[in-house]
Design an enzyme around this catalytic site. Structure first.
Site, PDB file in Angstrom:
ATOM      1  N   GLU A 185       3.389  -8.515  -0.178  1.00 34.26           N
ATOM      2  CA  GLU A 185       3.157  -9.617   0.611  1.00 34.26           C
ATOM      3  C   GLU A 185       2.505 -10.784  -0.288  1.00 34.26           C
ATOM      4  O   GLU A 185       1.509 -10.835  -0.695  1.00 34.26           O
ATOM      5  CB  GLU A 185       2.396  -9.358   1.715  1.00 34.26           C
ATOM      6  CG  GLU A 185       1.980 -10.465   2.532  1.00 34.26           C
ATOM      7  CD  GLU A 185       0.569 -10.169   3.768  1.00 34.26           C
ATOM      8  OE1 GLU A 185       0.184 -11.163   4.425  1.00 34.26           O
ATOM      9  OE2 GLU A 185       0.431  -8.949   4.049  1.00 34.26           O
ATOM     10  N   ASP A 245      -3.485   8.369   0.833  1.00 34.23           N
ATOM     11  CA  ASP A 245      -2.596   8.800   1.891  1.00 34.23           C
ATOM     12  C   ASP A 245      -2.565   7.411   2.654  1.00 34.23           C
ATOM     13  O   ASP A 245      -3.224   7.055   3.426  1.00 34.23           O
ATOM     14  CB  ASP A 245      -3.193   9.799   2.877  1.00 34.23           C
ATOM     15  CG  ASP A 245      -2.022  10.162   3.819  1.00 34.23           C
ATOM     16  OD1 ASP A 245      -0.972   9.273   4.110  1.00 34.23           O
ATOM     17  OD2 ASP A 245      -2.028  11.270   4.353  1.00 34.23           O
TER      18      ASP A 245
END
Length: 479
Positions: free
Chosen positions: A160, A368
């Site tokens: 982004e 994670d």
């Protein structure tokens, strides 16, 4: 390849003897190893004497085949593609062969998917299965950011545009103001199995037994016997008819700790089963944990590390670096992050874009990434202080789930990112301190991200900056 008359001999590589093709469709191996020590698995079988493929009985014989021969074995169903790493004991070669199989069988194109120069031995059995390569993600450094008196360069993996630049602007403003101050006010990973009893009354009985002081002591002993790092802190028991949800909470050292917690819970449930033989474990996770899903329980009770980071920024820094005013920031924060989120019925979403920073840091640091759901729970507050001459900003994040050992933290690039932050691996003298520090860094970086984005919104610069930095020049056209 095998395309010859019966009786013809074929040399094996590395002085390992030769193969003889026999009329009964079997190979006889003439080995240089004495017969007394020769393994019985030296006999090789094939269905078709003209095929390039053979059935192999041990790993050394398999490794002697060419990649093309092994590809054919997989394509003919004589070997499963997911077994390649275990059969070959060569993770990189397994990736090459799997790519070739899928290119031939499924016409997949891997041209732009790299696979070279990667430590696949760190991946096998830990991070990923059926590996065909890796996806490069740009890594940027935001900062430096002053956190509790120390400067950090923040690794962020993202696609982004403007995210790293915007976060860096927030870091600059915070650092000029003396940086953030942080505190971890709660720490404990949770796992909540769902247990089912024949009747609701029996579920109540189990709950009352688990809440007794002597029972808690016994459970704690059993739980902590499963790991030298796991320390059981609390058990909260909730009921829904015949279903009992026991939310175990424990500290887990420098590991994120879900596996460690689950292991302790499994051992504890054996104790429960002995006391109540009719109870049944329906699921080790009953969704009251709660992992990777929005849940009020994480927002209210916390999960992982509960962290607060705050800073006070002089008005002149707000004006010169962030291009807005204290009053405008406070107004936009109330309207957007508080009122707007309340209107939306948000749980834990009283912020501008905490998940942006959390996810970019998680990918960079081997966390994670799916746990960004609960780890991004955040309330951003802004207040005018010192008679309008300064802005006080804070981010409260009750469920940051991070670790510096286990999972993807051991991969080379991710390990390097953790090293940049000084939290690589287990803390040498105080187990758990590296993970705690990482949670402080995450929360402080979220403050930086919130500060910069809210300033862009207050100043009306958001769309302009994204058009300038987050779109390819050829896509702009005449917009």
């Amino acid at each position: 390849g095998i395309n010859a008359e019966y009786g013809e001999k074929f040399p094996l590589p590395e002085d390992r003897g030769e193969l003889t093709l026999l009329p009964d469709m079997m190979f006889r191996r003439t080995s240089l190893i004495p017969s007394t020590s020769r393994p019985q698995s030296s006999i090789l079988r094939t269905r078709n004497p003209v095929t390039n493929n053979v059935f192999l009985r041990n790993k050394s014989e398999l490794s002697s085949l060419s990649n093309d021969q092994i590809v054919n074995l997989v394509l003919e169903g004589k070997m499963q593609a997911h077994q390649l790493e275990g059969k070959l004991q060569d993770p990189r070669r397994a990736v090459v062969i799997r790519r070739a199989v899928l290119e031939q069988k499924e016409s997949l194109n891997f041209t732009n998917l790299p696979y070279e120069n990667y430590k696949y031995e760190e991946v096998v059995g830990v991070c990923c299965e059926n590996v065909v390569g890796y996806v490069p993600i740009p890594l940027g450094l935001a900062g430096p950011l002053m956190i509790d008196g120390k400067l950090y360069h923040i690794p962020m993996a993202t696609t982004e545009g403007t995210l790293v630049a915007s976060t860096s602007r927030g870091c600059k403003a915070l650092t000029l103001a003396g940086g953030t101050k942080t505190a971890v006010y709660n720490n404990g990973m949770t796992r909540a199995p769902v247990l089912t009893t024949p009747t609701a009354m029996e579920a109540v009985e189990v709950k009352e037994w688990m809440e007794k002081e002597e029972t808690r002591k016994e459970i704690k002993t059993v739980f902590e016997s499963t790991s030298r790092f796991a320390k059981l802190l609390d058990i909260q028991v909730r009921l829904a008819g015949k279903h009992l949800f026991a939310r175990f909470k424990c500290s887990t050292g420098d590991a994120m700790g879900m596996n460690m917690t689950s292991k302790g819970v499994e051992a504890t449930l054996e104790l429960v089963k002995k006391k109540f033989p009719n109870i049944r474990l329906t699921s080790l996770s009953g969704n009251v944990c709660t992992d990777k899903k929005p849940a009020a329980v994480n927002w209210l009770e916390g999960r992982g590390k509960s962290v607060i980071a705050e800073a006070t920024i002089p008005a002149h820094v707000v004006q010169s670096v962030l291009k807005t005013t204290v009053a405008d920031l406070v107004e936009v924060n109330i309207a957007k992050n508080l009122i707007g989120s309340a209107v939306a019925g948000s749980i834990g979403g009283f912020n501008a874009h905490a998940s942006n920073i959390v996810t970019a840091m998680y990918i960079a640091c081997g966390q994670d990434a799916a746990q960004n759901v609960e780890s991004s729970n955040c309330m951003t507050l802004m207040e005018s202080v010192n008679n309008g001459e300064a802005l006080h900003i804070s981010c409260t994040m009750p469920s940051i789930e991070v670790g510096t050992v286990g999972g993807g933290t051991s991969l080379p690039a991710q390990s390097t990112a953790l090293g940049m932050l000084g939290v690589k691996g287990a803390h040498p003298t105080s187990p758990g301190q590296n993970a705690l520090q990482l949670s402080r860094i995450v929360c402080s970086t979220v403050v930086a991200g919130e500060l910069s984005l809210m300033s862009a919104l207050a100043a009306g610069h958001l769309v302009k900056s994204h058009i300038l930095h987050n779109r390819k020049k050829q896509d702009l056209g005449s917009d």
